[in-house]
Design an enzyme around this catalytic site. Structure first.
Site, PDB file in Angstrom:
ATOM      1  N   ASN A  45       0.862  -1.189   0.000  1.00 35.56           N
ATOM      2  CA  ASN A  45       0.000   0.000   0.000  1.00 35.56           C
ATOM      3  C   ASN A  45       0.894   1.233   0.000  1.00 35.56           C
ATOM      4  O   ASN A  45       1.522   1.539   1.012  1.00 35.56           O
ATOM      5  CB  ASN A  45      -0.888  -0.032   1.256  1.00 35.56           C
ATOM      6  CG  ASN A  45      -1.698   1.230   1.432  1.00 35.56           C
ATOM      7  OD1 ASN A  45      -1.841   2.022   0.497  1.00 35.56           O
ATOM      8  ND2 ASN A  45      -2.232   1.431   2.628  1.00 35.56           N
ATOM      9  N   HIS A  91      -9.266   0.654   5.114  1.00 39.19           N
ATOM     10  CA  HIS A  91      -7.972   0.887   5.762  1.00 39.19           C
ATOM     11  C   HIS A  91      -8.185   1.791   6.981  1.00 39.19           C
ATOM     12  O   HIS A  91      -9.050   2.678   6.954  1.00 39.19           O
ATOM     13  CB  HIS A  91      -6.998   1.545   4.773  1.00 39.19           C
ATOM     14  CG  HIS A  91      -5.604   1.592   5.304  1.00 39.19           C
ATOM     15  ND1 HIS A  91      -5.186   2.560   6.169  1.00 39.19           N
ATOM     16  CD2 HIS A  91      -4.547   0.755   5.132  1.00 39.19           C
ATOM     17  CE1 HIS A  91      -3.915   2.341   6.504  1.00 39.19           C
ATOM     18  NE2 HIS A  91      -3.515   1.250   5.876  1.00 39.19           N
ATOM     19  N   GLY A 146       2.457   1.970  10.778  1.00 44.63           N
ATOM     20  CA  GLY A 146       3.359   3.119  10.624  1.00 44.63           C
ATOM     21  C   GLY A 146       4.043   3.546  11.909  1.00 44.63           C
ATOM     22  O   GLY A 146       4.621   4.635  11.972  1.00 44.63           O
ATOM     23  N   GLU A 204      -6.734   4.289   8.025  1.00 38.26           N
ATOM     24  CA  GLU A 204      -6.664   5.740   7.760  1.00 38.26           C
ATOM     25  C   GLU A 204      -7.967   6.249   7.156  1.00 38.26           C
ATOM     26  O   GLU A 204      -8.369   7.388   7.396  1.00 38.26           O
ATOM     27  CB  GLU A 204      -5.447   6.035   6.855  1.00 38.26           C
ATOM     28  CG  GLU A 204      -4.148   5.886   7.637  1.00 38.26           C
ATOM     29  CD  GLU A 204      -2.960   5.377   6.846  1.00 38.26           C
ATOM     30  OE1 GLU A 204      -2.958   5.477   5.611  1.00 38.26           O
ATOM     31  OE2 GLU A 204      -2.024   4.861   7.487  1.00 38.26           O
ATOM     32  N   GLU A 230      -5.035  -5.463  10.588  1.00 35.73           N
ATOM     33  CA  GLU A 230      -4.034  -4.423  10.794  1.00 35.73           C
ATOM     34  C   GLU A 230      -4.308  -3.712  12.123  1.00 35.73           C
ATOM     35  O   GLU A 230      -5.110  -2.763  12.156  1.00 35.73           O
ATOM     36  CB  GLU A 230      -4.087  -3.403   9.661  1.00 35.73           C
ATOM     37  CG  GLU A 230      -3.828  -3.979   8.291  1.00 35.73           C
ATOM     38  CD  GLU A 230      -3.288  -2.930   7.331  1.00 35.73           C
ATOM     39  OE1 GLU A 230      -2.167  -3.095   6.866  1.00 35.73           O
ATOM     40  OE2 GLU A 230      -3.979  -1.940   7.091  1.00 35.73           O
ATOM     41  N   LYS A 260       0.052   4.298  -0.196  1.00 37.18           N
ATOM     42  CA  LYS A 260      -0.618   5.468   0.403  1.00 37.18           C
ATOM     43  C   LYS A 260      -0.416   6.694  -0.511  1.00 37.18           C
ATOM     44  O   LYS A 260      -0.317   6.537  -1.723  1.00 37.18           O
ATOM     45  CB  LYS A 260      -0.106   5.719   1.820  1.00 37.18           C
ATOM     46  CG  LYS A 260      -0.121   4.444   2.673  1.00 37.18           C
ATOM     47  CD  LYS A 260       0.037   4.724   4.117  1.00 37.18           C
ATOM     48  CE  LYS A 260       0.259   3.419   4.862  1.00 37.18           C
ATOM     49  NZ  LYS A 260       0.134   3.536   6.294  1.00 37.18           N
ATOM     50  N   SER A 297       3.748  -2.323  10.419  1.00 35.33           N
ATOM     51  CA  SER A 297       5.197  -2.296  10.661  1.00 35.33           C
ATOM     52  C   SER A 297       5.887  -3.609  10.290  1.00 35.33           C
ATOM     53  O   SER A 297       6.853  -4.017  10.947  1.00 35.33           O
ATOM     54  CB  SER A 297       5.504  -1.897  12.110  1.00 35.33           C
ATOM     55  OG  SER A 297       5.016  -0.592  12.357  1.00 35.33           O
TER      56      SER A 297
HETATM   57  C1  PEP Z   1      -0.575  -0.044   6.103  1.00 35.80           C
HETATM   58  O1  PEP Z   1      -0.707   1.158   5.946  1.00 35.80           O
HETATM   59  O2  PEP Z   1      -1.440  -0.811   5.648  1.00 35.80           O
HETATM   60  C2  PEP Z   1       0.578  -0.528   6.833  1.00 35.80           C
HETATM   61  C3  PEP Z   1       0.595  -1.766   7.226  1.00 35.80           C
HETATM   62  O3  PEP Z   1       1.575   0.382   7.065  1.00 35.80           O
HETATM   63  P1  PEP Z   1       3.032   0.094   7.689  1.00 35.80           P
HETATM   64  O4  PEP Z   1       3.563  -1.182   7.051  1.00 35.80           O
HETATM   65  O5  PEP Z   1       3.858   1.278   7.317  1.00 35.80           O
HETATM   66  O6  PEP Z   1       2.849  -0.075   9.160  1.00 35.80           O
END
Ligand code: PEP
Length: 249
Positions: A9, A94, A172, A96, A166, A11, A212
């Site tokens: 992703n 997601h 992040g 966000e 997630e 973003k 992460s």
């Molecule tokens: C994500 O935004 O779906 C995600 C998992 O981000 P990150 O790997 O940066 O934690």
């Protein structure tokens, strides 16, 4: 055997030029990959059709879609438009989108149904906040997100859905869920799919971990029996890191 997937992703990152270079680099490294995981990239909307011309083995996803099919929704992008760019997948729900744009479970259910009826394969995200985990509400939150988000989706349609767990506190932040925490929730989700749909849907569902995930921790997460791959944010912006995660399988 259920499908293993590693999806990136991007973003709101990369210009069109940078995104095209990144897609080309991912496609090149994908051809040399040592695992059998399917590789998906989710660039910004503006890059989709150009990126689609540069990839072949790597599959294309959008990061979001509208909840309506067409009409006076300035700035929105419908599932049919996404399909017309070559996108095969779309990320829905997601964290966000949930937190910044206040997308609730009912709206996400609408998007899921529209995406599926249009022919896109949704990657449906769920995850709890740190406060919810600390208050012991994590399973209730995930149950609600899935029960409402996947409401009225047929068993046949569920064959096109991918679920991504997630935990919001891991996205992040550099704080990754432990392999045990990931396995515990993935098993909970798979069991819940038996109640909501059927044993076959649960058995066949690809459930990704996101939050992460990096080359250094991917192997121990993917070693869990109910973790079928990853949804990768930050580490998907470097082709070498992203493919190192793919090869962690
Ligand atoms: C994500 O935004 O779906 C995600 C998992 O981000 P990150 O790997 O940066 O934690």
């Amino acid at each position: 055997m259920r499908k293993k997937i590693v999806a990136g992703n991007w973003k709101m990152n990369t210009t069109l030029k940078d995104g095209m270079e990144l897609a080309q680099a991912v496609e090149k490294l994908e051809k040399e990959k040592t695992s059998d995981a399917l590789v998906i990239i989710a660039p910004p909307y503006t890059h989709l059709s150009k990126v689609n011309e540069l990839i072949d083995d790597v599959k294309l996803s959008a990061q979001n879609c509208a909840s309506e099919a067409l009409g006076a929704f300035t700035g929105d992008i419908s599932p049919e438009m996404l399909l017309s760019t070559g996108a095969e997948y779309v990320i829905i729900g997601h964290s966000e989108r949930r937190s910044i744009y206040n997308e609730d479970n009912e709206l996400l259910n609408k998007k899921m149904k529209l995406a599926l009826s249009t022919g896109l394969k949704p990657i449906f995200c769920c995850g709890e906040l740190l406060e919810e985990r600390e208050a012991g509400k994590l399973f209730d939150v995930i149950r609600e997100q899935l029960a409402v988000g996947l409401k009225d989706i047929t068993i046949d349609e569920m064959g096109k859905v991918v679920i991504a767990y997630e935990p919001v506190w891991a996205i992040g932040t550099g704080v990754v869920a432990s392999p045990d925490q990931a396995q515990e929730m993935h098993k909970f989700i798979r069991d819940l799919l038996i109640d909501l749909f059927s044993e076959q849907v649960a058995e066949d569902m690809t459930i990704l971990y996101g939050g992460s995930c990096k080359p250094s921790n991917a192997a121990e997460l993917f070693a869990n029996p109910d973790v079928d791959g990853g949804l990768i944010g930050g580490a998907a912006l470097k082709a070498e890191d992203f493919l190192a995660i793919v090869n962690a399988y």
